[in-house]
Design a protein around this motif. Sequence first.
Motif, PDB file in Angstrom:
ATOM      1  N   ILE A  83      51.128  45.634  35.691  1.00 16.86           N
ATOM      2  CA  ILE A  83      50.890  46.348  34.209  1.00 16.86           C
ATOM      3  C   ILE A  83      51.448  45.781  33.143  1.00 16.86           C
ATOM      4  N   THR A  84      52.700  44.793  33.298  1.00 12.88           N
ATOM      5  CA  THR A  84      53.566  44.301  32.248  1.00 12.88           C
ATOM      6  C   THR A  84      52.969  42.983  31.908  1.00 12.88           C
ATOM      7  N   TYR A  89      45.195  40.818  31.661  1.00 11.60           N
ATOM      8  CA  TYR A  89      44.158  41.618  31.528  1.00 11.60           C
ATOM      9  C   TYR A  89      43.805  42.186  30.061  1.00 11.60           C
ATOM     10  N   LEU A  90      44.962  42.446  29.482  1.00  9.78           N
ATOM     11  CA  LEU A  90      44.519  42.985  28.036  1.00  9.78           C
ATOM     12  C   LEU A  90      44.090  41.833  27.075  1.00  9.78           C
ATOM     13  N   ASP A  91      44.459  40.863  27.115  1.00  9.75           N
ATOM     14  CA  ASP A  91      43.642  39.642  26.224  1.00  9.75           C
ATOM     15  C   ASP A  91      42.037  39.805  26.564  1.00  9.75           C
ATOM     16  N   GLY A  92      41.669  39.838  27.838  1.00 11.05           N
ATOM     17  CA  GLY A  92      40.355  39.832  28.398  1.00 11.05           C
ATOM     18  C   GLY A  92      39.688  40.951  27.697  1.00 11.05           C
ATOM     19  N   LEU A  93      40.198  42.370  27.842  1.00  9.31           N
ATOM     20  CA  LEU A  93      39.564  43.160  27.337  1.00  9.31           C
ATOM     21  C   LEU A  93      39.317  43.313  26.044  1.00  9.31           C
ATOM     22  N   LEU A  94      40.271  42.780  25.341  1.00 11.43           N
ATOM     23  CA  LEU A  94      40.379  42.931  23.761  1.00 11.43           C
ATOM     24  C   LEU A  94      38.935  41.839  23.693  1.00 11.43           C
ATOM     25  N   ALA A  95      39.088  40.673  23.925  1.00 13.07           N
ATOM     26  CA  ALA A  95      38.063  39.919  23.697  1.00 13.07           C
ATOM     27  C   ALA A  95      36.605  40.250  24.134  1.00 13.07           C
ATOM     28  N   ALA A  96      36.521  41.207  25.116  1.00 19.63           N
ATOM     29  CA  ALA A  96      35.264  41.972  25.584  1.00 19.63           C
ATOM     30  C   ALA A  96      34.967  42.821  24.478  1.00 19.63           C
ATOM     31  N   GLY A  97      35.606  43.284  23.665  1.00 20.63           N
ATOM     32  CA  GLY A  97      35.326  43.903  22.443  1.00 20.63           C
ATOM     33  C   GLY A  97      36.050  45.466  22.620  1.00 20.63           C
ATOM     34  N   ARG A 103      49.657  52.266  24.587  1.00 16.78           N
ATOM     35  CA  ARG A 103      50.501  51.471  25.377  1.00 16.78           C
ATOM     36  C   ARG A 103      51.548  52.437  25.658  1.00 16.78           C
ATOM     37  N   GLU A 104      51.839  52.838  27.038  1.00 16.24           N
ATOM     38  CA  GLU A 104      52.873  53.437  27.448  1.00 16.24           C
ATOM     39  C   GLU A 104      53.379  53.222  28.813  1.00 16.24           C
ATOM     40  N   PRO A 105      54.650  53.479  29.199  1.00 21.04           N
ATOM     41  CA  PRO A 105      55.065  53.237  30.585  1.00 21.04           C
ATOM     42  C   PRO A 105      54.163  53.415  31.595  1.00 21.04           C
ATOM     43  N   GLY A 106      53.499  52.054  32.335  1.00 22.45           N
ATOM     44  CA  GLY A 106      52.706  52.516  33.361  1.00 22.45           C
ATOM     45  C   GLY A 106      51.234  52.339  33.105  1.00 22.45           C
ATOM     46  N   HIS A 107      50.915  52.619  31.935  1.00 24.94           N
ATOM     47  CA  HIS A 107      49.565  52.998  31.505  1.00 24.94           C
ATOM     48  C   HIS A 107      49.283  52.196  30.095  1.00 24.94           C
ATOM     49  N   ARG A 108      48.113  51.439  30.265  1.00 27.60           N
ATOM     50  CA  ARG A 108      47.496  51.050  29.045  1.00 27.60           C
ATOM     51  C   ARG A 108      45.930  51.812  28.900  1.00 27.60           C
ATOM     52  N   LEU A 109      45.371  52.002  27.503  1.00 25.71           N
ATOM     53  CA  LEU A 109      44.175  52.544  27.128  1.00 25.71           C
ATOM     54  C   LEU A 109      43.624  51.687  26.266  1.00 25.71           C
ATOM     55  N   VAL A 110      42.325  51.185  26.711  1.00 21.16           N
ATOM     56  CA  VAL A 110      41.570  50.583  25.567  1.00 21.16           C
ATOM     57  C   VAL A 110      40.258  51.226  25.641  1.00 21.16           C
ATOM     58  N   ARG A 111      39.667  51.371  24.390  1.00 21.12           N
ATOM     59  CA  ARG A 111      38.246  52.031  24.124  1.00 21.12           C
ATOM     60  C   ARG A 111      37.476  51.218  23.664  1.00 21.12           C
ATOM     61  N   THR A 112      36.110  51.766  23.378  1.00 17.72           N
ATOM     62  CA  THR A 112      34.999  50.879  22.659  1.00 17.72           C
ATOM     63  C   THR A 112      35.011  51.518  21.286  1.00 17.72           C
ATOM     64  N   PRO A 113      34.741  50.642  20.142  1.00 14.71           N
ATOM     65  CA  PRO A 113      34.945  51.053  18.676  1.00 14.71           C
ATOM     66  C   PRO A 113      34.291  52.083  18.567  1.00 14.71           C
ATOM     67  N   VAL A 121      44.159  51.695  32.236  1.00 14.02           N
ATOM     68  CA  VAL A 121      44.677  50.638  33.055  1.00 14.02           C
ATOM     69  C   VAL A 121      45.909  50.995  33.689  1.00 14.02           C
ATOM     70  N   TYR A 122      46.156  50.744  35.172  1.00 16.41           N
ATOM     71  CA  TYR A 122      47.459  51.124  35.637  1.00 16.41           C
ATOM     72  C   TYR A 122      47.581  50.023  36.717  1.00 16.41           C
ATOM     73  N   GLU A 123      48.706  50.006  37.055  1.00 12.95           N
ATOM     74  CA  GLU A 123      49.067  49.024  38.109  1.00 12.95           C
ATOM     75  C   GLU A 123      48.624  49.411  39.530  1.00 12.95           C
ATOM     76  N   ARG A 124      48.160  48.373  40.229  1.00 14.13           N
ATOM     77  CA  ARG A 124      47.631  48.992  41.761  1.00 14.13           C
ATOM     78  C   ARG A 124      48.642  49.705  42.329  1.00 14.13           C
ATOM     79  N   GLY A 125      48.170  50.770  42.883  1.00 14.02           N
ATOM     80  CA  GLY A 125      49.215  51.637  43.786  1.00 14.02           C
ATOM     81  C   GLY A 125      49.746  52.668  43.017  1.00 14.02           C
TER      82      GLY A 125
END
Length: 187
Positions: A83-84, A89-97, A103-113, A121-125
């Motif tokens: 996750i760190t 992953y984040l750059d690719g998700l942002l580039a995909a729109g 952004r918080e410990p252990g978790h990121r959230l992206v969404r559509t406009p 987004v979480y770390e596996r496990g």
Amino acid sequence: MTNSGKPRRPDVTAAEIIGGPEALDVGLSSYDARWAEDYLRHRRRILDALAAADVDVEHIGSTSVPGLAAKPIVDLVVSVADITAEEDYLDGLLAAGYELRVREPGHRLVRTPARDVHVHVYERGNAAVHEYLLLRDHLRTNADDRALYESVKRDLISRRWDDMNDYSDAKSDVIRAIKARARAARP
């Protein structure tokens, strides 16, 4: 060290909600089979954007449960190796729109406009992924708990919520109870 052999960096230590609190301004909709199609479309979009990364993508939340009324927001969970390592992953998700919302410990959230798709987004496990899948799978097979959950959601959605997170928090007790029954029902 991570699975990729890169040194692990410290994660963020506080929650950052980009744009601040947002009022809940959507209601519940009857189950719509197009939500599964939306999930598949966004799953493909994410896998294409993160083709170089080893990720898992699942449909979670109420839109993943046939027969359950839901806010018309499709939720996906993506499991990543680290996750760190946001550059993986984040750059690719942002580039995909997608847009970064949390952004918080252990978790990121992206969404559509349009705010109609949320990608967690979480770390596996991470236990949170297991919990999402536990609830989803139980609600898919247990009509009584599915009806209970929908009833609670209908009651809560009828109230005014200045922060969408407060609505989500208000469902915590019923979600905990349903997950406890799901665990007890396991062989």
